[in-house]
Write a protein that holds these residues in place. Structure first.
Motif, PDB file in Angstrom:
ATOM      1  N   ALA A 285       0.835  -1.202   0.000  1.00  0.00           N
ATOM      2  CA  ALA A 285       0.000   0.000   0.000  1.00  0.00           C
ATOM      3  C   ALA A 285       0.870   1.253   0.000  1.00  0.00           C
ATOM      4  CB  ALA A 285      -0.921  -0.004   1.221  1.00  0.00           C
ATOM      5  N   GLY A 286       1.940   1.251   0.792  1.00  0.00           N
ATOM      6  CA  GLY A 286       2.838   2.397   0.823  1.00  0.00           C
ATOM      7  C   GLY A 286       3.472   2.669  -0.532  1.00  0.00           C
ATOM      8  N   VAL A 287       3.864   1.601  -1.220  1.00  0.00           N
ATOM      9  CA  VAL A 287       4.473   1.755  -2.546  1.00  0.00           C
ATOM     10  C   VAL A 287       3.455   2.312  -3.547  1.00  0.00           C
ATOM     11  CG1 VAL A 287       5.519   0.521  -4.493  1.00  0.00           C
ATOM     12  CG2 VAL A 287       6.157  -0.073  -2.138  1.00  0.00           C
ATOM     13  N   PHE A 288       2.249   1.761  -3.547  1.00  0.00           N
ATOM     14  CA  PHE A 288       1.220   2.228  -4.492  1.00  0.00           C
ATOM     15  C   PHE A 288       0.876   3.703  -4.261  1.00  0.00           C
ATOM     16  CE2 PHE A 288      -0.201  -2.386  -4.763  1.00  0.00           C
ATOM     17  CZ  PHE A 288       0.322  -2.557  -6.042  1.00  0.00           C
ATOM     18  N   VAL A 289       0.703   4.084  -3.008  1.00  0.00           N
ATOM     19  CA  VAL A 289       0.359   5.472  -2.703  1.00  0.00           C
ATOM     20  C   VAL A 289       1.497   6.405  -3.090  1.00  0.00           C
ATOM     21  CG1 VAL A 289      -0.149   7.103  -0.842  1.00  0.00           C
ATOM     22  CG2 VAL A 289      -1.276   4.891  -0.888  1.00  0.00           C
ATOM     23  N   ALA A 290       2.721   5.963  -2.862  1.00  0.00           N
ATOM     24  CA  ALA A 290       3.875   6.784  -3.253  1.00  0.00           C
ATOM     25  C   ALA A 290       3.870   7.049  -4.758  1.00  0.00           C
ATOM     26  CB  ALA A 290       5.176   6.087  -2.834  1.00  0.00           C
ATOM     27  N   LEU A 291       3.565   6.028  -5.553  1.00  0.00           N
ATOM     28  CA  LEU A 291       3.558   6.186  -7.007  1.00  0.00           C
ATOM     29  C   LEU A 291       2.428   7.111  -7.461  1.00  0.00           C
ATOM     30  CD1 LEU A 291       4.323   2.486  -8.065  1.00  0.00           C
ATOM     31  CD2 LEU A 291       5.885   4.450  -8.067  1.00  0.00           C
ATOM     32  N   ILE A 292       1.248   6.945  -6.867  1.00  0.00           N
ATOM     33  CA  ILE A 292       0.133   7.832  -7.213  1.00  0.00           C
ATOM     34  C   ILE A 292       0.444   9.264  -6.781  1.00  0.00           C
ATOM     35  CG2 ILE A 292      -2.307   8.346  -6.765  1.00  0.00           C
ATOM     36  CD1 ILE A 292      -2.714   5.319  -6.366  1.00  0.00           C
ATOM     37  N   GLY A 293       1.074   9.407  -5.607  1.00  0.00           N
ATOM     38  CA  GLY A 293       1.396  10.727  -5.088  1.00  0.00           C
ATOM     39  C   GLY A 293       2.452  11.472  -5.875  1.00  0.00           C
ATOM     40  N   LEU A 294       3.217  10.775  -6.685  1.00  0.00           N
ATOM     41  CA  LEU A 294       4.171  11.467  -7.546  1.00  0.00           C
ATOM     42  C   LEU A 294       3.452  12.401  -8.514  1.00  0.00           C
ATOM     43  CD1 LEU A 294       6.751   8.657  -8.457  1.00  0.00           C
ATOM     44  CD2 LEU A 294       7.104  10.634  -6.958  1.00  0.00           C
ATOM     45  N   VAL A 295       2.279  11.971  -8.970  1.00  0.00           N
ATOM     46  CA  VAL A 295       1.502  12.769  -9.917  1.00  0.00           C
ATOM     47  C   VAL A 295       0.505  13.670  -9.193  1.00  0.00           C
ATOM     48  CG1 VAL A 295      -0.021  12.687 -11.929  1.00  0.00           C
ATOM     49  CG2 VAL A 295       1.738  10.923 -11.610  1.00  0.00           C
ATOM     50  N   TYR A 296      -0.154  13.102  -8.170  1.00  0.00           N
ATOM     51  CA  TYR A 296      -1.165  13.844  -7.412  1.00  0.00           C
ATOM     52  C   TYR A 296      -0.823  13.797  -5.914  1.00  0.00           C
ATOM     53  CZ  TYR A 296      -4.150  13.933 -11.571  1.00  0.00           C
ATOM     54  OH  TYR A 296      -4.663  14.158 -12.829  1.00  0.00           O
ATOM     55  N   PRO A 297       0.075  14.649  -5.475  1.00  0.00           N
ATOM     56  CA  PRO A 297       0.440  14.631  -4.048  1.00  0.00           C
ATOM     57  C   PRO A 297      -0.717  15.007  -3.129  1.00  0.00           C
ATOM     58  CG  PRO A 297       1.363  16.564  -5.140  1.00  0.00           C
ATOM     59  CD  PRO A 297       0.817  15.669  -6.223  1.00  0.00           C
ATOM     60  N   GLU A 298      -1.787  15.562  -3.698  1.00  0.00           N
ATOM     61  CA  GLU A 298      -2.963  15.918  -2.885  1.00  0.00           C
ATOM     62  C   GLU A 298      -3.607  14.694  -2.232  1.00  0.00           C
ATOM     63  OE1 GLU A 298      -2.544  18.992  -6.154  1.00  0.00           O
ATOM     64  OE2 GLU A 298      -2.508  16.791  -6.003  1.00  0.00           O
ATOM     65  N   VAL A 299      -3.344  13.489  -2.774  1.00  0.00           N
ATOM     66  CA  VAL A 299      -3.968  12.297  -2.198  1.00  0.00           C
ATOM     67  C   VAL A 299      -3.315  11.885  -0.885  1.00  0.00           C
ATOM     68  CG1 VAL A 299      -4.570  11.460  -4.501  1.00  0.00           C
ATOM     69  CG2 VAL A 299      -2.511  10.577  -3.391  1.00  0.00           C
ATOM     70  N   PHE A 300      -2.140  12.417  -0.588  1.00  0.00           N
ATOM     71  CA  PHE A 300      -1.461  12.054   0.658  1.00  0.00           C
ATOM     72  C   PHE A 300      -2.270  12.512   1.866  1.00  0.00           C
ATOM     73  CE2 PHE A 300       2.849  12.237  -1.648  1.00  0.00           C
ATOM     74  CZ  PHE A 300       2.851  10.867  -1.869  1.00  0.00           C
ATOM     75  N   GLY A 301      -2.295  11.681   2.887  1.00  0.00           N
ATOM     76  CA  GLY A 301      -2.943  12.060   4.137  1.00  0.00           C
ATOM     77  C   GLY A 301      -4.457  12.141   4.020  1.00  0.00           C
ATOM     78  N   ILE A 302      -5.047  12.856   4.956  1.00  0.00           N
ATOM     79  CA  ILE A 302      -6.510  12.968   4.989  1.00  0.00           C
ATOM     80  C   ILE A 302      -7.017  13.802   3.826  1.00  0.00           C
ATOM     81  CG2 ILE A 302      -8.489  13.652   6.399  1.00  0.00           C
ATOM     82  CD1 ILE A 302      -6.670  13.415   8.858  1.00  0.00           C
ATOM     83  N   GLY A 303      -6.333  14.906   3.536  1.00  0.00           N
ATOM     84  CA  GLY A 303      -6.692  15.729   2.387  1.00  0.00           C
ATOM     85  C   GLY A 303      -7.694  16.822   2.659  1.00  0.00           C
ATOM     86  N   TYR A 304      -7.820  17.247   3.922  1.00  0.00           N
ATOM     87  CA  TYR A 304      -8.792  18.299   4.229  1.00  0.00           C
ATOM     88  C   TYR A 304      -8.397  19.629   3.592  1.00  0.00           C
ATOM     89  CZ  TYR A 304     -11.280  15.443   7.674  1.00  0.00           C
ATOM     90  OH  TYR A 304     -12.029  14.485   8.297  1.00  0.00           O
ATOM     91  N   ASP A 305      -7.105  19.863   3.431  1.00  0.00           N
ATOM     92  CA  ASP A 305      -6.687  21.093   2.771  1.00  0.00           C
ATOM     93  C   ASP A 305      -7.155  21.120   1.320  1.00  0.00           C
ATOM     94  OD1 ASP A 305      -5.005  18.978   2.136  1.00  0.00           O
ATOM     95  OD2 ASP A 305      -3.217  20.251   1.908  1.00  0.00           O
ATOM     96  N   THR A 306      -7.113  19.966   0.662  1.00  0.00           N
ATOM     97  CA  THR A 306      -7.591  19.868  -0.716  1.00  0.00           C
ATOM     98  C   THR A 306      -9.103  20.043  -0.780  1.00  0.00           C
ATOM     99  OG1 THR A 306      -5.774  18.355  -1.214  1.00  0.00           O
ATOM    100  CG2 THR A 306      -7.608  18.421  -2.773  1.00  0.00           C
ATOM    101  N   VAL A 307      -9.807  19.461   0.191  1.00  0.00           N
ATOM    102  CA  VAL A 307     -11.263  19.621   0.253  1.00  0.00           C
ATOM    103  C   VAL A 307     -11.616  21.096   0.424  1.00  0.00           C
ATOM    104  CG1 VAL A 307     -13.343  19.095   1.583  1.00  0.00           C
ATOM    105  CG2 VAL A 307     -11.666  17.302   1.153  1.00  0.00           C
ATOM    106  N   ASN A 308     -10.892  21.801   1.293  1.00  0.00           N
ATOM    107  CA  ASN A 308     -11.151  23.230   1.487  1.00  0.00           C
ATOM    108  C   ASN A 308     -10.981  24.010   0.193  1.00  0.00           C
ATOM    109  OD1 ASN A 308     -11.919  23.603   4.200  1.00  0.00           O
ATOM    110  ND2 ASN A 308      -9.814  23.355   4.893  1.00  0.00           N
TER     111      ASN A 308
END
Length: 604
Positions: A285-308
């Motif tokens: 899971a850590g590896v997959f999220v790291a790869l997705i986060g290279l393109v969309y770092p907004e997916v890291f963590g809870i993401g409330y800042d992105t929601v705002n």
């Protein structure tokens, strides 16, 4: 021990016993209200500590200001954060889980359905540490699921420490769950509704009051320490025209389909990887999220800042489209692979992105500015949570409390209902929590009979009019037992080793004495001949013709559902002891439970 201390200890023991017996009743409102209040304080403190640990650590490790600024990380650190987090989670599960694999809300529901709400210290620590590592490390999970588990475990452990009846522990689990949501979002009413709608699946006054007190107390403590700032920055909006209804309906349909895809993807990943050890899955899971986060770092963590930002119309349609799929995929991988985080926060993110896209469509037709996109984003948030978790009332209440705007009620209800119907009726999807339980071979029984029985403790219906006897007795003793002055309904028979195995109704002994007396003196003299003429008669209570019942022990803390289950398994009668696992010939017996007592309690 000094005499005074002995007196105090005895009085305390008597008071606690009286307190326990009162709590076993289904109407112990005042006592449960007090326990709910204390549970709210405990849960509020736990949630505050968790949030401070996570947010202060994020603020220290991440560049810039704020606890979720993962977008400012370099490419190398975007890879490093979730991978290192995955390795730490793998080590945690490998060393400390002891077979415990499922946490969060699904675990709470499982313990409520099968174990009367009993949660463990191990699970509490594993959830606290594991969720903190996952969120800090950038895994695409929320904090609400862990908060709910921590609140439920706090209430459960509090009740267990006092040896409270299981019906009270169930209420404390729900109280802790409500308090956790309230402290997390500053939404006490949504916490109450979620606890009743999802955790207990019932609405009764005796559970509603303590849960409300717990939510209010936890919210007050959280506001006092962390401040009363809302979780999201909600723009001003107005539902200005019924011409928008087609777009609101469209949003409900899209969110229902999106929630279905979200749930289905998590289920597929969970089932397909079920045979893999948890430590390998969290690393993956850590590896997959790291790869997705290279393109969309907004997916890291809870993401409330992105929601705002989405609520304020800060993203283009193209970016929202990418964020929608990136967050959905990242969260599905994390949750499906067993990362100990929540799904409510990501559901808000996904719903806000989808709602924002429809908001741009509305602005195209009606000429709104960017701030009005937040109206559709908040509708999408509520609809996604309502449809994916099958908790429409909790979702509606949450967006009402987040916006402080009664104008959200009508469009919110419409969007949430359409989204839920689309997911449940069109695509035949159930709550994500129940689906996760069923994937693990479990179910959540909401049988109304069992719900009633779960709310009543055995201590409130037991019959304590009994006498404990050995096999042999004489007629004089038998006479005393069957008189109304003795006030005895049952005879508990000890076998040769002194163990309780058999129950004799006093009516059976009375019949036998009457029969023997008739044979001795003749039927005509029965009314004038005193039973004392039979004093020399020795009676073996194991051998006289009678309808005897085989006994099984049950704990004083048990509820009537547990008693019912014992009867289904073949028990004929139950004797109540403090702890059935430790029952022996020296155990104190509190009373007797029969099948008819359980049935009568449900009828009442």
């Amino acid at each position: 021990m000094p005499p005074l201390l002995q007196i105090i200890k005895k009085k305390k023991s008597q008071w606690m016993e009286s307190f326990h017996f009162r709590l076993a009743r289904p109407d112990a409102l005042l006592q449960l209200a007090l326990l709910g209040l204390i549970s709210g304080l405990i849960t509020g403190a736990v949630i505050v500590v968790f949030r401070l640990l996570v947010e202060e650590t994020q603020d220290y490790l991440l560049p810039g200001d704020g606890p979720e600024n993962y977008e400012a990380l370099s490419v190398g650190l975007r890879l490093l954060f979730p991978i290192v987090s995955g390795l730490l989670l793998a080590l945690l599960f490998y060393k400390a889980s002891n077979g415990l694999r499922v946490l969060g809300v699904a675990r709470v529901m499982e313990r409520m359905a099968y174990h009367q709400g009993y949660l463990t210290v191990r699970g509490f620590i594993l959830q606290f540490v594991g969720a903190a590592i996952a969120i800090i490390g950038g895994h695409s999970v929320g904090r609400e699921g862990p908060h709910i588990y921590l609140g439920a475990a706090s209430g459960s452990l509090f009740g267990q420490s006092l040896n409270l009846p299981n019906n009270s522990i169930r209420t404390l689990v729900a109280s802790g769950s409500a308090a956790a949501i309230a402290a997390s979002f500053n939404t006490p009413l949504a916490g109450v509704i979620f606890a009743l709608e999802v955790i207990m699946m019932e609405y009764t006054l005796v559970s509603f009051i303590p849960i409300m007190l717990a939510a209010v107390t936890a919210t007050g403590l959280s506001n006092f320490i962390l401040g009363s700032e809302p979780a999201f920055s909600i723009p001003d909006f107005n539902f200005s025209s019924f011409a928008e209804l087609p777009l609101i309906i469209l949003l409900g349909l899209l969110v229902g389909a999106g929630a279905t895809f979200y749930n289905h993807l998590i289920e597929v990943i969970s089932v397909k990887t079920k045979h893999i050890e948890i430590w390998w899955k969290v690393i993956a899971a850590g590896v997959f999220v790291a790869l997705i986060g290279l393109v969309y770092p907004e997916v890291f963590g809870i993401g409330y800042d992105t929601v705002n930002t989405a609520l304020l119309g800060g993203y283009t349609v193209t970016v929202l489209f990418g964020l929608f799929f990136a967050k959905l995929l990242a969260t599905s991988l994390c949750v499906g692979l067993g990362v100990p985080g929540g799904m409510i926060g990501p559901a808000f993110f996904i719903g806000a992105a989808l709602g924002g896209m429809v908001g741009y469509l509305a602005s195209y037709f009606f000429g709104y500015d960017a701030s009005d996109i937040g109206f559709y984003a908040i509708l999408g948030m509520g609809a996604m949570v309502g449809a994916s978790l099958q908790a429409p009332l909790a979702a509606l209440t949450a967006i009402m409390e987040l916006t402080y705007n009664p104008g959200i009620i009508m469009p919110g209800m419409l969007t949430i209902v359409i989204a839920q119907l689309t997911a449940s009726e069109v695509f035949n999807k159930q709550s994500l929590f129940i689906s996760m339980m069923r994937n693990n071979g479990l179910d959540y029984d909401i049988n109304p009979v069992l719900q009633v029985l779960r709310g009543i403790g055995v201590a409130s219906v037991l019959d304590n009019k009994f006498s404990r006897r050995s096999a042999l007795t004489d007629a004089a003793t038998a006479k005393k037992l069957i008189t109304t002055d003795a006030n005895v309904n049952w005879i508990l028979l000890n076998n040769g080793d002194g163990e309780l195995k058999t129950l004799l109704p006093i009516t059976e002994l009375a019949k036998y004495i009457q029969t023997q007396q008739s044979e001795k003196v003749g039927d005509e003299a029965l009314e004038t001949t005193d039973i004392e003429n039979l004093e020399e008669l020795e009676i073996n209570l194991f051998e006289i013709p009678a309808n005897r019942l085989q006994l099984s022990p049950i704990s004083l803390q048990a509820n009537l559902q547990q008693a019912h289950e014992k009867f289904v398994q073949g028990a004929e009668a139950l004797y109540v002891v403090f702890n059935e696992e430790e029952a022996d010939k020296n155990s104190r017996v509190y009373g007797i439970i029969t099948k008819s007592m359980v049935e009568d309690s449900y009828k009442l």
